[in-house]
Design an enzyme around this catalytic site. Structure first.
Site, PDB file in Angstrom:
ATOM      1  N   ASN A   1     -43.720 -16.112   6.735  1.00 26.49           N
ATOM      2  CA  ASN A   1     -42.614 -16.532   5.891  1.00 26.49           C
ATOM      3  C   ASN A   1     -43.054 -16.523   4.440  1.00 26.49           C
ATOM      4  OD1 ASN A   1     -40.346 -17.497   7.636  1.00 26.49           O
ATOM      5  ND2 ASN A   1     -41.970 -18.744   8.525  1.00 26.49           N
TER       6      ASN A   1
ATOM      7  N   CYS B   1     -49.766 -15.349  10.725  1.00 24.50           N
ATOM      8  CA  CYS B   1     -51.128 -15.377  10.205  1.00 24.50           C
ATOM      9  C   CYS B   1     -51.422 -14.102   9.422  1.00 24.50           C
ATOM     10  CB  CYS B   1     -52.121 -15.503  11.344  1.00 24.50           C
ATOM     11  SG  CYS B   1     -53.820 -15.411  10.773  1.00 24.50           S
TER      12      CYS B   1
ATOM     13  N   ARG C   1     -41.028 -26.493  11.482  1.00 23.07           N
ATOM     14  CA  ARG C   1     -40.455 -25.968  12.726  1.00 23.07           C
ATOM     15  C   ARG C   1     -40.904 -24.515  12.967  1.00 23.07           C
ATOM     16  NH1 ARG C   1     -37.726 -21.678  14.552  1.00 23.07           N
ATOM     17  NH2 ARG C   1     -36.512 -21.695  12.631  1.00 23.07           N
ATOM     18  N   ASP C   2     -40.492 -23.615  12.107  1.00 22.75           N
ATOM     19  CA  ASP C   2     -40.782 -22.200  12.309  1.00 22.75           C
ATOM     20  C   ASP C   2     -42.284 -21.933  12.219  1.00 22.75           C
ATOM     21  OD1 ASP C   2     -40.378 -19.465  12.624  1.00 22.75           O
ATOM     22  OD2 ASP C   2     -39.787 -19.134  10.555  1.00 22.75           O
TER      23      ASP C   2
ATOM     24  N   HIS D   1     -33.385 -15.956   3.609  1.00 26.09           N
ATOM     25  CA  HIS D   1     -34.607 -16.237   4.385  1.00 26.09           C
ATOM     26  C   HIS D   1     -35.400 -14.931   4.492  1.00 26.09           C
ATOM     27  CE1 HIS D   1     -36.554 -18.545   7.859  1.00 26.09           C
ATOM     28  NE2 HIS D   1     -37.075 -17.334   7.956  1.00 26.09           N
TER      29      HIS D   1
END
Lengths: 311, 311
Positions: A260, A251, A24-25, A218
């Site tokens: 992430n 990126c 998703r993210d 997170h």
């Protein structure tokens, strides 16, 4: 591949649940739209590698995020009506919840803010107003028997406001739990946090009576701090960690790197510490290499690059 | 730029000495030979940014490492005869020590191995034989009034032998200290270690009577673990950390990424934890951006990329 130690180090959880956000993210932030069949294969590969919880898509407006316009079709393609606890779907508003219910989703995530400015910019609301917005969504989702996670963004720094007081994060988190959320994901959205801040926020959450098993962390690797912050969280007893297969979601070769935490780098540390994840790291690395080929650029995960170079 | 907290978190050192390896270890691994005047400017920029200890070059054979063939000339260009504690020079053997003495160097580093195979491949010796080789070097250096560091490589894994027993690392380290070394640098040369292993090795070293203030740690980010391992070391009381400005010493865009921990990413964490380093992070980032331009590729430091994108 190194074999994990038998027992986890003292004071650490024996098992960590990885909440995978790459589908998703990660794909939400890709410039190109990934075809539905590739997304479905990605989810299946991840599940085959033992990834237990995969945030699968988002019922956000296709006008805002065309990358995820195929949300309902993807869930249908994956089968089981999405009615499994292990494939949560992001729901930004009441309309998104309508679509999630229609698709037979059983677990959702909503996306809150720890700061006034981010609430204005990302939610088009105020810090207080977000609770009025989420309240009916969470209430209805719970009435439908859904499991509800709530992300809290900007918990360790905000690009407009700078430092964020732990007390403010705790206050927002407490109010979200009072709405009926099952799990919080405490996010360092811009990746500036360091382990001392992480400990302060976690101490605050525990002090406010929020159970450890309802707290996920997170972290973003924008400043290289994600895994250290995770280690600090584990030492506080946190056992749910968000990460992204291959580090998707930013990126590393772009100037505005906002990646992430890579699931592979996290798993390497956890297995090294003797902490179980249920994940087969070799299969996961293969999956991320496969996905990197589809996206036409190398993975930003150090482990994927290192093991990929050996293959 | 975020302002550091006032006091370090509980149980952490209040100040960390960063041992900068980018000039020697970094430039030694570049494909191209960096001109002497650029190297000198790099050292001066780093010193201006507050970097206290800079391993400046190596008296290795120019046949093996042509990148550092200008070792004596660089020290002469930098002035002060290199006779400062803050510009150590790597010395691989008795001949290298001759050259270091001739150049007026006051502090040296030698490079040992924790494993038999790496001793054979890198030192052309045996695990035991290395002590016979280093013994006279250390003895003569000490007689010359020099300060001597010893690197111990492959302390957490070896590409040929796999896992390395902490007891073996401790045994090698103890023997090196008994030769008269002033400081040990415990290295994860291939970057596979995780925090539990780091704690086990450090416990072993302390148990063998080696003082905390003589132990440095040297982590590589090959598997993304360098900063977490550093955090684990800080919690054990270690206050000397090796790192490389801009992450020099391994190209993150190459398949065989073997980068050193980036000094900027380390400083971000340390300052966030309220630990003093004496370093001006903005000046350091500017220096690494300047060097990246000279080398013709972006820095591998997350902090350099993130702050560079803002500038």
């Amino acid at each position: 591949m190194r074999s994990p130690q038998v027992r986890p180090a003292e004071g650490l959880p024996s098992r960590v649940t990885i909440y995978e956000v790459g589908v998703r993210d990660g794909l939400q932030n890709e410039k190109t739209i990934v075809p539905l069949d590739v997304k479905a294969e990605f989810v299946r590969h991840l599940e085959d590698a033992g990834v237990g919880v995969i945030e699968t898509t988002s019922f956000v407006s296709p006008k805002w995020v065309p990358q995820l316009a195929d949300a309902a079709d993807l869930l249908a393609e994956l089968g089981e009506s999405g009615r499994v606890r292990t494939r949560p779907v992001l729901v930004p508003n009441p309309k998104g919840l309508d679509r999630a219910i229609e698709a037979g989703v059983s677990s959702i995530a909503v996306f809150g803010s720890a700061t006034e400015t981010f609430a204005a910019r990302n939610l088009n609301n105020t810090l207080d107003g977000q609770f009025d917005m989420f309240g009916p969504v969470v209430e209805r989702a719970k009435a439908e028997g859904m499991w509800v996670r709530c992300y809290v963004s900007m918990c360790f720094g905000d690009p407009w406001e700078g430092d964020v007081a732990p007390e403010q994060v705790v206050s927002v988190a407490r109010r979200l739990m009072d709405l009926g959320c099952d799990e919080l994901s405490i996010g360092d959205t811009i990746g500036v946090g360091t382990p001392g801040q992480v400990e302060a926020v976690l101490d605050g959450l525990l002090g406010a009576g929020i159970d450890l098993d309802r707290i996920a962390v997170h972290f973003h690797d924008t400043y290289g701090q994600a895994l250290s912050n995770t280690l600090a969280s584990l030492r506080k007893g946190v056992s749910i960690v968000d990460s992204s297969a291959g580090g998707l979601g930013g990126c590393p070769y772009a100037k505005s790197a906002t990646g992430n935490l890579a699931t592979e780098d996290l798993v390497w540390m956890l297995h090294g510490l003797g902490i179980e994840t249920g994940i087969d790291l070799e299969k996961l690395v293969e999956t991320s290499m496969w996905m990197a080929e589809r996206l036409g650029r190398p993975s930003s995960s150090a482990v994927v690059r290192a093991l990929g170079a050996r293959g």
